[in-house]
Motif scaffolding. Structure first.
Motif, PDB file in Angstrom:
ATOM      1  N   ALA A   1     -34.661  23.280  -0.323  1.00  0.00           N
ATOM      2  CA  ALA A   1     -34.667  24.672  -0.781  1.00  0.00           C
ATOM      3  C   ALA A   1     -35.916  24.911  -1.615  1.00  0.00           C
ATOM      4  N   THR A   2     -36.558  26.023  -1.372  1.00  0.00           N
ATOM      5  CA  THR A   2     -37.778  26.347  -2.112  1.00  0.00           C
ATOM      6  C   THR A   2     -37.819  27.831  -2.436  1.00  0.00           C
ATOM      7  N   THR A   3     -38.415  28.134  -3.541  1.00  0.00           N
ATOM      8  CA  THR A   3     -38.649  29.518  -3.950  1.00  0.00           C
ATOM      9  C   THR A   3     -40.131  29.668  -4.264  1.00  0.00           C
TER      10      THR A   3
ATOM     11  N   SER B   1     -37.250  33.071  -0.895  1.00  0.00           N
ATOM     12  CA  SER B   1     -36.409  31.871  -0.925  1.00  0.00           C
ATOM     13  C   SER B   1     -36.196  31.386   0.504  1.00  0.00           C
TER      14      SER B   1
ATOM     15  N   SER C   1     -34.525  27.988   2.781  1.00  0.00           N
ATOM     16  CA  SER C   1     -33.766  26.727   2.760  1.00  0.00           C
ATOM     17  C   SER C   1     -33.505  26.270   4.182  1.00  0.00           C
TER      18      SER C   1
END
Length: 330
Positions: free
Chosen positions: A247-249, A268, A270
């Motif tokens: 998961a990355t933002t 966002s 994922s």
């Protein structure tokens, strides 16, 4: 003890661990038995065991070795999908007090459950002779590893000792005359735990790139045989499971636009995948997947590396709280 007299003057006595079955006037190739419905998975055990005793009835023709055959039938039902194991019985003489003679080793059921896997592979591996609606028997010499005191083992349909729903125990007359006798069945049990343990691992990692991006990684893996300390043998995992999630933002506004524009564009994203590989084939249930593929058994599933894999993929992307900050000129 509970005692029951049925319509054929056969007596059944039973307690919590043993059962006595008395038959009289049992005709040639005829059988009598009792059954019980339950649910059990025996794939984590190695052997099926039971003590058996046989004796003649007073004032009736004495039994000889092999006159009576004890059998156990177990499976999804008792008519269309089951295994059957037969043991030729040695009668014990009256006035015997020795435990070794009352429960002679010749009468003991000690069946390796792997033998039933080999039996199924052998039968299903020959489509030319296999008929699902027929009972196929194998005797000594026809299948490797059959204990010498077991008369024969057989299979009908597609049973599984991983999902036994009913079992029948009884006796059969193997002579050409009527017989009388009494047989005791004691401590039917599965034994020999499969103590091959498994392992599991969990990984978590987080990374932060100033105020531009955050990244989180989570992964786990567990193998066949893994279980918690308090779990019973049949509660241990029969699957190999691998899983990961990322998961990355990212604040795209800071990456793609000048700061003076004041654009906030957080994204966002994922992605995650789960791979579950079973130890046993989903169609045959009590035959290991590797053995099914090696024997090239007939199947309504396509055969291949990932034929039985349970695969799940999850991915998402979202833009939330997108806005533009107001700016003032000095």
């Amino acid at each position: 003890l509970r005692e029951q007299l049925n319509n054929n003057n056969n007596i059944i006595r039973q307690d919590e661990q043993s059962l006595a079955l008395r038959v009289c006037g049992l005709e040639q190739n005829d059988a009598r038995g009792v059954y019980k419905n339950f649910s059990v998975d025996m794939r984590q055990y190695k052997n099926l065991e039971m003590f058996i005793h046989a004796e003649s009835i007073v004032n009736q023709t004495a039994l000889a070795d092999g006159d009576l055959v004890a059998f156990i039938r177990m499976g999804n039902d008792l008519t269309e999908s089951f295994y059957e194991v037969q043991v030729s019985l040695k009668p014990t003489a009256f006035n015997t007090t020795s435990a070794e003679e009352i429960w002679p080793v010749e009468n003991r059921l000690d069946l390796p459950l792997s033998l039933l896997q080999d039996l199924k592979s052998t039968i299903l591996g020959d489509p030319a002779t296999y008929a699902p609606n027929q009972l196929h028997f194998f005797e000594e010499g026809q299948i490797d590893g059959l204990p010498s005191n077991i008369l024969r083992v057989g299979m009908k349909g597609n049973p599984s000792f991983g999902d036994v729903r009913v079992a029948m125990i009884g006796v059969r007359n193997e002579t050409n005359t009527e017989l009388c006798g009494e047989v005791w069945f004691n401590e039917l049990r599965s034994a020999g735990f499969d103590n091959k343990g498994g392992w599991a691992a969990v990984l978590n990692a987080d990374a932060n790139f100033a105020d531009v991006a955050n990244v989180s990684l989570a992964g786990s893996m567990s193998t066949v045989g893994f279980g918690n300390v308090e779990d019973r043998i049949n509660q241990r995992s029969l699957d190999e499971t691998r899983q990961y999630d990322i998961a990355t933002t990212i604040n795209l506004g800071k990456v793609l636009t000048p700061k003076k524009w004041g654009i906030q564009l957080p994204m966002s994203y994922s992605i995650g995948e789960t791979f579950i590989d079973p130890k046993f084939d989903p169609q045959y249930q009590d035959v290991e997947l590797a053995a099914v593929e090696a024997a090239n058994l007939p199947s309504n599933l396509p055969r291949g590396t990932d034929v039985s894999r349970n695969y799940t993929k999850r991915s998402s992307i979202s833009f939330m709280n997108v806005r533009k900050k107001s700016s003032s000129c000095l």
